[in-house]
Design a protein around this motif. Structure first.
Motif, PDB file in Angstrom:
ATOM      1  N   MET A  34       0.830  -1.195   0.000  1.00 59.49           N
ATOM      2  CA  MET A  34       0.000   0.000   0.000  1.00 59.49           C
ATOM      3  C   MET A  34       0.868   1.251   0.000  1.00 59.49           C
ATOM      4  O   MET A  34       1.954   1.264   0.540  1.00 59.49           O
ATOM      5  CB  MET A  34      -0.913   0.023   1.237  1.00 59.49           C
ATOM      6  CG  MET A  34      -0.191  -0.164   2.559  1.00 59.49           C
ATOM      7  SD  MET A  34      -0.836   0.934   3.848  1.00 59.49           S
ATOM      8  CE  MET A  34       0.692   1.626   4.502  1.00 59.49           C
ATOM      9  N   SER A  35       0.384   2.318  -0.600  1.00 64.33           N
ATOM     10  CA  SER A  35       1.081   3.591  -0.506  1.00 64.33           C
ATOM     11  C   SER A  35       0.650   4.246   0.789  1.00 64.33           C
ATOM     12  O   SER A  35      -0.156   3.684   1.534  1.00 64.33           O
ATOM     13  CB  SER A  35       0.711   4.488  -1.678  1.00 64.33           C
ATOM     14  OG  SER A  35      -0.602   4.972  -1.515  1.00 64.33           O
ATOM     15  N   PHE A  36       1.151   5.444   1.056  1.00 68.12           N
ATOM     16  CA  PHE A  36       0.869   6.060   2.342  1.00 68.12           C
ATOM     17  C   PHE A  36      -0.623   6.205   2.594  1.00 68.12           C
ATOM     18  O   PHE A  36      -1.091   6.030   3.709  1.00 68.12           O
ATOM     19  CB  PHE A  36       1.545   7.421   2.464  1.00 68.12           C
ATOM     20  CG  PHE A  36       1.688   7.834   3.881  1.00 68.12           C
ATOM     21  CD1 PHE A  36       2.745   7.379   4.636  1.00 68.12           C
ATOM     22  CD2 PHE A  36       0.727   8.614   4.489  1.00 68.12           C
ATOM     23  CE1 PHE A  36       2.864   7.707   5.973  1.00 68.12           C
ATOM     24  CE2 PHE A  36       0.841   8.947   5.832  1.00 68.12           C
ATOM     25  CZ  PHE A  36       1.911   8.489   6.556  1.00 68.12           C
ATOM     26  N   LEU A  37      -1.346   6.489   1.555  1.00 70.49           N
ATOM     27  CA  LEU A  37      -2.791   6.652   1.729  1.00 70.49           C
ATOM     28  C   LEU A  37      -3.572   5.458   1.225  1.00 70.49           C
ATOM     29  O   LEU A  37      -4.786   5.529   1.027  1.00 70.49           O
ATOM     30  CB  LEU A  37      -3.268   7.925   1.035  1.00 70.49           C
ATOM     31  CG  LEU A  37      -2.821   9.184   1.734  1.00 70.49           C
ATOM     32  CD1 LEU A  37      -3.207  10.390   0.938  1.00 70.49           C
ATOM     33  CD2 LEU A  37      -3.438   9.226   3.129  1.00 70.49           C
TER      34      LEU A  37
ATOM     35  N   ARG B 293      -3.545   4.018  -1.674  1.00 70.73           N
ATOM     36  CA  ARG B 293      -4.021   4.115  -3.047  1.00 70.73           C
ATOM     37  C   ARG B 293      -2.926   3.638  -3.985  1.00 70.73           C
ATOM     38  O   ARG B 293      -2.263   4.431  -4.653  1.00 70.73           O
ATOM     39  CB  ARG B 293      -4.338   5.572  -3.410  1.00 70.73           C
ATOM     40  CG  ARG B 293      -5.463   6.151  -2.614  1.00 70.73           C
ATOM     41  CD  ARG B 293      -6.763   6.111  -3.390  1.00 70.73           C
ATOM     42  NE  ARG B 293      -7.827   6.729  -2.615  1.00 70.73           N
ATOM     43  CZ  ARG B 293      -7.908   8.048  -2.434  1.00 70.73           C
ATOM     44  NH1 ARG B 293      -7.030   8.846  -2.986  1.00 70.73           N
ATOM     45  NH2 ARG B 293      -8.888   8.545  -1.711  1.00 70.73           N
ATOM     46  N   GLY B 294      -2.686   2.348  -3.999  1.00 70.16           N
ATOM     47  CA  GLY B 294      -1.580   1.820  -4.799  1.00 70.16           C
ATOM     48  C   GLY B 294      -1.819   2.001  -6.285  1.00 70.16           C
ATOM     49  O   GLY B 294      -0.951   2.449  -7.027  1.00 70.16           O
TER      50      GLY B 294
ATOM     51  N   LYS C 267       0.490   2.758   9.823  1.00 67.67           N
ATOM     52  CA  LYS C 267      -0.143   1.504   9.408  1.00 67.67           C
ATOM     53  C   LYS C 267      -0.986   0.922  10.554  1.00 67.67           C
ATOM     54  O   LYS C 267      -2.146   0.544  10.359  1.00 67.67           O
ATOM     55  CB  LYS C 267       0.949   0.508   8.998  1.00 67.67           C
ATOM     56  CG  LYS C 267       0.474  -0.646   8.150  1.00 67.67           C
ATOM     57  CD  LYS C 267       1.643  -1.303   7.419  1.00 67.67           C
ATOM     58  CE  LYS C 267       1.349  -2.752   7.111  1.00 67.67           C
ATOM     59  NZ  LYS C 267       2.067  -3.692   7.998  1.00 67.67           N
TER      60      LYS C 267
ATOM     61  N   PHE D 252      -9.492   3.269   3.061  1.00 68.52           N
ATOM     62  CA  PHE D 252      -8.651   2.162   3.472  1.00 68.52           C
ATOM     63  C   PHE D 252      -8.995   0.876   2.738  1.00 68.52           C
ATOM     64  O   PHE D 252      -8.488  -0.192   3.052  1.00 68.52           O
ATOM     65  CB  PHE D 252      -8.748   1.956   4.984  1.00 68.52           C
ATOM     66  CG  PHE D 252      -8.247   3.140   5.708  1.00 68.52           C
ATOM     67  CD1 PHE D 252      -6.886   3.326   5.852  1.00 68.52           C
ATOM     68  CD2 PHE D 252      -9.111   4.114   6.166  1.00 68.52           C
ATOM     69  CE1 PHE D 252      -6.404   4.441   6.489  1.00 68.52           C
ATOM     70  CE2 PHE D 252      -8.624   5.239   6.807  1.00 68.52           C
ATOM     71  CZ  PHE D 252      -7.275   5.399   6.969  1.00 68.52           C
TER      72      PHE D 252
ATOM     73  N   MET E 183      -5.972  -1.191   1.454  1.00 69.05           N
ATOM     74  CA  MET E 183      -4.778  -1.480   2.269  1.00 69.05           C
ATOM     75  C   MET E 183      -4.540  -2.977   2.395  1.00 69.05           C
ATOM     76  O   MET E 183      -5.466  -3.753   2.427  1.00 69.05           O
ATOM     77  CB  MET E 183      -4.963  -0.871   3.649  1.00 69.05           C
ATOM     78  CG  MET E 183      -4.575   0.579   3.646  1.00 69.05           C
ATOM     79  SD  MET E 183      -5.009   1.311   5.197  1.00 69.05           S
ATOM     80  CE  MET E 183      -3.413   1.390   5.980  1.00 69.05           C
TER      81      MET E 183
ATOM     82  N   TYR F 137      -7.285  11.510  11.135  1.00 69.38           N
ATOM     83  CA  TYR F 137      -6.393  10.346  11.016  1.00 69.38           C
ATOM     84  C   TYR F 137      -4.926  10.768  11.146  1.00 69.38           C
ATOM     85  O   TYR F 137      -4.170  10.192  11.933  1.00 69.38           O
ATOM     86  CB  TYR F 137      -6.671   9.660   9.671  1.00 69.38           C
ATOM     87  CG  TYR F 137      -5.816   8.480   9.321  1.00 69.38           C
ATOM     88  CD1 TYR F 137      -5.429   7.538  10.269  1.00 69.38           C
ATOM     89  CD2 TYR F 137      -5.406   8.281   7.993  1.00 69.38           C
ATOM     90  CE1 TYR F 137      -4.655   6.450   9.905  1.00 69.38           C
ATOM     91  CE2 TYR F 137      -4.638   7.193   7.626  1.00 69.38           C
ATOM     92  CZ  TYR F 137      -4.256   6.284   8.594  1.00 69.38           C
ATOM     93  OH  TYR F 137      -3.481   5.211   8.238  1.00 69.38           O
TER      94      TYR F 137
ATOM     95  N   ASN G  18       7.385   5.028   0.685  1.00 71.58           N
ATOM     96  CA  ASN G  18       6.181   5.063  -0.142  1.00 71.58           C
ATOM     97  C   ASN G  18       6.322   4.126  -1.319  1.00 71.58           C
ATOM     98  O   ASN G  18       5.389   3.398  -1.666  1.00 71.58           O
ATOM     99  CB  ASN G  18       5.938   6.494  -0.630  1.00 71.58           C
ATOM    100  CG  ASN G  18       4.565   6.982  -0.260  1.00 71.58           C
ATOM    101  OD1 ASN G  18       3.660   6.172  -0.047  1.00 71.58           O
ATOM    102  ND2 ASN G  18       4.395   8.278  -0.186  1.00 71.58           N
TER     103      ASN G  18
ATOM    104  N   ALA H 276       6.022   0.565  -0.164  1.00 71.54           N
ATOM    105  CA  ALA H 276       4.631   0.265   0.155  1.00 71.54           C
ATOM    106  C   ALA H 276       3.840   0.016  -1.126  1.00 71.54           C
ATOM    107  O   ALA H 276       3.034  -0.919  -1.210  1.00 71.54           O
ATOM    108  CB  ALA H 276       4.026   1.423   0.941  1.00 71.54           C
ATOM    109  N   MET H 277       4.080   0.850  -2.125  1.00 72.15           N
ATOM    110  CA  MET H 277       3.423   0.690  -3.429  1.00 72.15           C
ATOM    111  C   MET H 277       3.750  -0.675  -4.011  1.00 72.15           C
ATOM    112  O   MET H 277       2.883  -1.403  -4.464  1.00 72.15           O
ATOM    113  CB  MET H 277       3.962   1.742  -4.417  1.00 72.15           C
ATOM    114  CG  MET H 277       3.470   3.127  -4.174  1.00 72.15           C
ATOM    115  SD  MET H 277       2.136   3.502  -5.328  1.00 72.15           S
ATOM    116  CE  MET H 277       2.056   5.275  -5.117  1.00 72.15           C
TER     117      MET H 277
ATOM    118  N   ALA I 289       4.763  -3.382  -2.525  1.00 71.33           N
ATOM    119  CA  ALA I 289       4.122  -4.439  -1.732  1.00 71.33           C
ATOM    120  C   ALA I 289       2.642  -4.535  -2.079  1.00 71.33           C
ATOM    121  O   ALA I 289       2.078  -5.624  -2.180  1.00 71.33           O
ATOM    122  CB  ALA I 289       4.297  -4.141  -0.242  1.00 71.33           C
ATOM    123  N   GLY I 290       2.021  -3.397  -2.303  1.00 69.62           N
ATOM    124  CA  GLY I 290       0.588  -3.358  -2.592  1.00 69.62           C
ATOM    125  C   GLY I 290       0.228  -3.987  -3.924  1.00 69.62           C
ATOM    126  O   GLY I 290      -0.815  -4.649  -4.057  1.00 69.62           O
ATOM    127  N   SER I 291       1.116  -3.834  -4.910  1.00 72.73           N
ATOM    128  CA  SER I 291       0.772  -4.309  -6.243  1.00 72.73           C
ATOM    129  C   SER I 291       1.179  -5.762  -6.467  1.00 72.73           C
ATOM    130  O   SER I 291       0.953  -6.324  -7.519  1.00 72.73           O
ATOM    131  CB  SER I 291       1.432  -3.414  -7.304  1.00 72.73           C
ATOM    132  OG  SER I 291       2.833  -3.449  -7.153  1.00 72.73           O
TER     133      SER I 291
END
Lengths: 100, 72, 100, 72, 100, 72
Positions: free
Chosen positions: A1-4, A6-7, A74, A97, A100, B13, F63, F66-67, F69-71
């Motif tokens: 996931m990106s910080f928010l 929104r990958g 997180k 979210f 996530m 948040y 960031n 994280a990106m 990992a997300g994809s």
């Protein structure tokens, strides 16, 4: 996931609403970044300012500080999700979210 | 309005992350969250939401009282 | 009076200016509420976070804290009114506190 | 512009409430403002406005000086 | 230079972009002024609030505090200029400090 | 977007002034900046920018991780 969380941005043409949302997201990232800068400054930088360079200890501290801040981000996000974030925020939580 | 709610939520948040990070993380000899720090962050989040809820309930009551007094 | 001294909203149709004003008022209330949350958190919540629930002492403290905050709000508003709030704010004061 | 002035005034007002509350109220064994707390809040408000006025006057002077120096 | 380094406003008709810029500048000045008020309040005003008037020491302190704040503003501006303010801010720096 | 960058820069600038002033200036027996205070302000500015740069670099890395990992 990106910080928010929104990958993956959905593909598609430019429309005003999307631009608006992107600006809002940018605002949010700027806000988070500024908080991160302030928090890690407080945690890591001595307020005496005897020199202008970051010393070794400060540099290492900054790196760890950013890592921990992301981990806290997180954990808080996960916690909010499991709690449903109360009545008011519930809808928003879904969308923010969901990925996530 | 909806957009505003989203913004308020996101601000809440990020404030929560900032607050719990500042309260719970004071050891930077490691880059991973210790289990003690993690527990602190979870409690901090939990408590903050309960706190906000309680403040919100009292705020609404006070506001209602004030309204009532005003229209007398 | 309500928090912002607007007990009775005048009846009437929807016009853009009125919507704008309502949004501004909402912003203001959100701002005050956030300050209230932060102040009472500082005054009442221990920063050790040994548990996730509010204990009895914290709960009672919150209730009193909100009450006092409202009283302070009222006193400050009255004081501003009697002082005329200086030259610059005078007009605004009129309209914001006219109904207190 | 007028709307902005209103907003600035309201922000100043809420900042003042926050500041004076934080400085003056530290006893939560009662929900009513004690007379000592009330006096503190009144003085705090009074002093804050006088402080702001003085800062504003000096700010204007400095700005004028700076302008003058710049156009030389 | 004025506080924001805009000593001389170019002459010309009113256009929306210019109004927008003026409002932005006003926002910025308000922001700086509020920071100045807060900083000098912290430095100069005792938090006991035994009386409502500024005493002699507080008044003198405020005058010096404002002076020093302006000097610090100038030093920081000069320093940012000599550093080029890093990659991201470089363009903005140009335009904001071009007239100092 | 450009306007936003300008705003962000100005906000950063005013935050920097506030921060360095608060850290470095504690003596108000004179209205001029002492050479010690001046040096402190210069170091504070320098260090803050280096700090922000380093935080920015780590932020971008995290960031990106994280990106990724997300994809997956």
């Amino acid at each position: 996931m990106s910080f928010l969380g929104r990958g993956n941005t959905p593909a598609g043409g430019v429309n005003p609403e999307r631009v608006e949302m992107a600006l809002q997201e940018l605002d949010m990232i700027t806000d988070v970044f500024n908080k991160l800068v302030t928090s890690c400054h407080t945690k890591c930088i001595s307020a005496r300012y005897a020199e202008g360079d970051l010393n070794k200890g400060e540099s290492v501290c900054i790196d760890r500080c950013v890592s921990k801040f992301f981990e806290v981000n997180k954990k808080v996000g996960e916690k909010l999700q499991t709690m449903g974030a109360g009545a008011a925020g519930a809808g928003a939580t879904q969308s923010a979210f969901g990925q996530m | 309005i909806e957009k505003k709610q989203m913004q308020d939520f996101l601000r809440m948040y990020s404030n929560l992350v900032e607050r719990c990070f500042n309260s719970c993380c004071n050891d930077f000899t490691s880059k991973a969250l210790s289990s003690k720090e993690e527990q602190c962050v979870l409690n901090c989040t939990d408590k903050f939401l309960k706190h906000s809820e309680r403040v919100g309930a009292r705020f609404a009551e006070q506001n209602a009282d004030a309204m009532g007094a005003g229209s007398k």
